[in-house]
Design a protein around this motif. Structure first.
Motif, PDB file in Angstrom:
ATOM      1  N   VAL A   1      -7.975  -1.013  -4.550  1.00 47.89           N
ATOM      2  CA  VAL A   1      -6.906  -1.884  -5.022  1.00 47.89           C
ATOM      3  C   VAL A   1      -5.671  -1.782  -4.134  1.00 47.89           C
ATOM      4  O   VAL A   1      -4.593  -2.181  -4.526  1.00 47.89           O
ATOM      5  CB  VAL A   1      -6.528  -1.578  -6.485  1.00 47.89           C
ATOM      6  CG1 VAL A   1      -7.557  -2.150  -7.415  1.00 47.89           C
ATOM      7  CG2 VAL A   1      -6.386  -0.101  -6.721  1.00 47.89           C
TER       8      VAL A   1
ATOM      9  N   GLY B   1       0.796  -1.220   0.000  1.00 49.42           N
ATOM     10  CA  GLY B   1       0.000   0.000   0.000  1.00 49.42           C
ATOM     11  C   GLY B   1       0.821   1.257   0.000  1.00 49.42           C
ATOM     12  O   GLY B   1       0.540   2.206   0.718  1.00 49.42           O
TER      13      GLY B   1
ATOM     14  N   CYS C   1      -3.044  -2.865  -1.733  1.00 45.18           N
ATOM     15  CA  CYS C   1      -2.607  -4.245  -1.467  1.00 45.18           C
ATOM     16  C   CYS C   1      -2.739  -4.632  -0.007  1.00 45.18           C
ATOM     17  O   CYS C   1      -2.878  -5.798   0.298  1.00 45.18           O
ATOM     18  CB  CYS C   1      -1.186  -4.497  -1.938  1.00 45.18           C
ATOM     19  SG  CYS C   1      -0.438  -3.202  -2.858  1.00 45.18           S
TER      20      CYS C   1
ATOM     21  N   LEU D   1      -6.575  -5.915   0.422  1.00 43.29           N
ATOM     22  CA  LEU D   1      -6.791  -7.189  -0.267  1.00 43.29           C
ATOM     23  C   LEU D   1      -5.871  -8.262   0.297  1.00 43.29           C
ATOM     24  O   LEU D   1      -6.272  -9.416   0.480  1.00 43.29           O
ATOM     25  CB  LEU D   1      -6.545  -7.004  -1.768  1.00 43.29           C
ATOM     26  CG  LEU D   1      -6.918  -8.190  -2.634  1.00 43.29           C
ATOM     27  CD1 LEU D   1      -8.409  -8.455  -2.538  1.00 43.29           C
ATOM     28  CD2 LEU D   1      -6.535  -7.942  -4.075  1.00 43.29           C
TER      29      LEU D   1
END
Lengths: 206, 197
Positions: free
Chosen positions: A111, A28, A113, A116
């Motif tokens: 999106v 991120g 990281c 997720l």
């Protein structure tokens, strides 16, 4: 019960320190660098990410048994996108000033990281309780990192901290620090310091 | 429909140089730091990225203007766009695997990674936010991909040269990569004088 609390603490602390998402896992990075012009922005994006992380971790750990393995990633992304939309609408309604500064970087958290990554690596394998601990730990670790980078850039770049002047008149702020290059230099120096501390620790214990 | 060449040129210059998506907007940093070790890999990533981001811009435009806006559903743009991008990338993967196995082998790992690249989502959301026309969105998508590819290739070339340099142990890897990115970003700041309105 006591065991559970100990587990909770362990999960929480590993997110804050040992597995700090920014400095250790290097996840991120985009929002970490893009919006951290001031300490306030840094804390703001950190808390927004914590909220999304908490929501998505809870939902993912609840529905993990119903999702077929082949389509799990799109499912997780949908869950995350829902929470990001909620965050965005809440920010727009109640903190329009902050939202106008963070802008599309709130949307981009879909999106991210970290979020997720935690859904895939942690929440899909653990109970709701543990997932909450993980989300809080990771979120606070992330917020600390963005807050730190934001503070460094704001103090060196404009001589202020949370908008209050902290360095006297004699200091000539380095504008570069609040421009894009400053973000890259700040994170480079912080990561190098982290590495240095690690090697020193190893020498001590080894 | 009149085509405003000056406006299109402005979009290209802005996306590639002035507001380069990697170096001044900090998007797509994960592959930028992670993949930039070999030149041919960087090239493959850059090309697939340009393709996906251009096509996503073209695909999301009609959806936004003909489905979301008439029904007042603009707030659903994040969910819709990410789904479109994910499906599109999946389709491309299936298609390439079927018709060009050599290319598939070369790009194989990078295609799915692109779904989670912030550049793609950011460009489509930016197109929607700035209410660009179809042509402008396509051009913006393409230039964003080119800008990303250029930054990635530059970075990789520098890091290849750096392999033999005596770097202090604790600066190796990510820290030195970020220092390079910072210096490149300084250089790109020079382009900010280029902006023609």
């Amino acid at each position: 019960m006591k065991e559970k609390i100990a587990c909770f603490q362990k999960c929480f602390m590993s997110g804050v320190c040992a597995e700090n998402p920014t400095f250790r896992l290097m996840l991120g990075l985009c929002p970490t660098l893009a919006v951290t012009v001031t300490a306030e922005n840094g804390i703001g994006i950190g808390l927004a990410a914590t909220f999304v992380l908490l929501g998505s971790n809870i939902i993912v750990s609840l529905i993990k048994d119903f999702i077929p393995a082949e389509v799990r990633i799109p499912c997780y992304i949908l869950v995350i996108a829902t929470f990001v939309t909620i965050t965005k609408l809440v920010l727009q309604a109640y903190l329009p000033m902050l939202y106008s500064r963070l802008g599309l970087f709130v949307d981009i958290m879909v999106v991210n990281c970290i979020i997720l990554g935690r859904a895939e690596a942690f929440a899909s394998k653990n109970t709701v309780f543990m997932s909450i601990a993980d989300a809080l730990g990771m979120g606070i670790g992330f917020t600390l990192a963005t807050g730190l980078i934001g503070s460094i850039r704001e103090i060196l770049g404009s001589g202020k901290w949370f908008g209050i002047p902290v360095i006297g008149e004699f200091f000539n702020p380095a504008i570069a620090m609040i421009l894009p290059p400053g973000a890259f230099f700040t994170i480079a120096v912080l990561m190098a310091l982290m590495n240095k501390m690690n090697t020193l620790k190893k020498v001590k214990t080894g | 429909m009149d085509i405003n060449i000056a406006r299109l040129a402005g979009i290209v210059i802005s996306a590639v140089f002035v507001n380069n998506f990697v170096l001044s907007r900090f998007l797509g940093l994960c592959p930028f730091i992670g993949i930039s070790k070999k030149l041919d890999v960087a090239l493959g990533m850059g090309i697939s990225m340009t393709f996906v981001v251009t096509m996503s811009s073209m695909l999301t435009w009609p959806i936004y203007h003909f489905v979301l806006i008439p029904h007042n559903l603009q707030y659903l743009n994040i969910i819709t766009f990410i789904l479109v991008i994910a499906c599109f990338v999946q389709l491309v993967e299936v298609f390439v695997r079927k018709f060009n196995p050599v290319l598939y082998k070369a790009l194989g790992i990078y295609l799915p990674l692109i779904t989670c690249n912030c550049v793609v989502l950011f460009v489509t959301l930016l197109n929607a936010q700035n209410e660009l026309s179809f042509l402008e969105s396509t051009v913006q998508g393409f230039s964003a991909g080119v800008g990303f590819a250029m930054a990635l290739i530059l970075m990789t070339s520098i890091r290849e040269r750096l392999a033999g340099a005596p770097i202090p142990e604790f600066m190796k890897g990510a820290p030195i990569a970020f220092i390079i990115a910072g210096l490149m970003s300084f250089a790109f700041l020079g382009f900010s004088g280029l902006m023609v309105e």
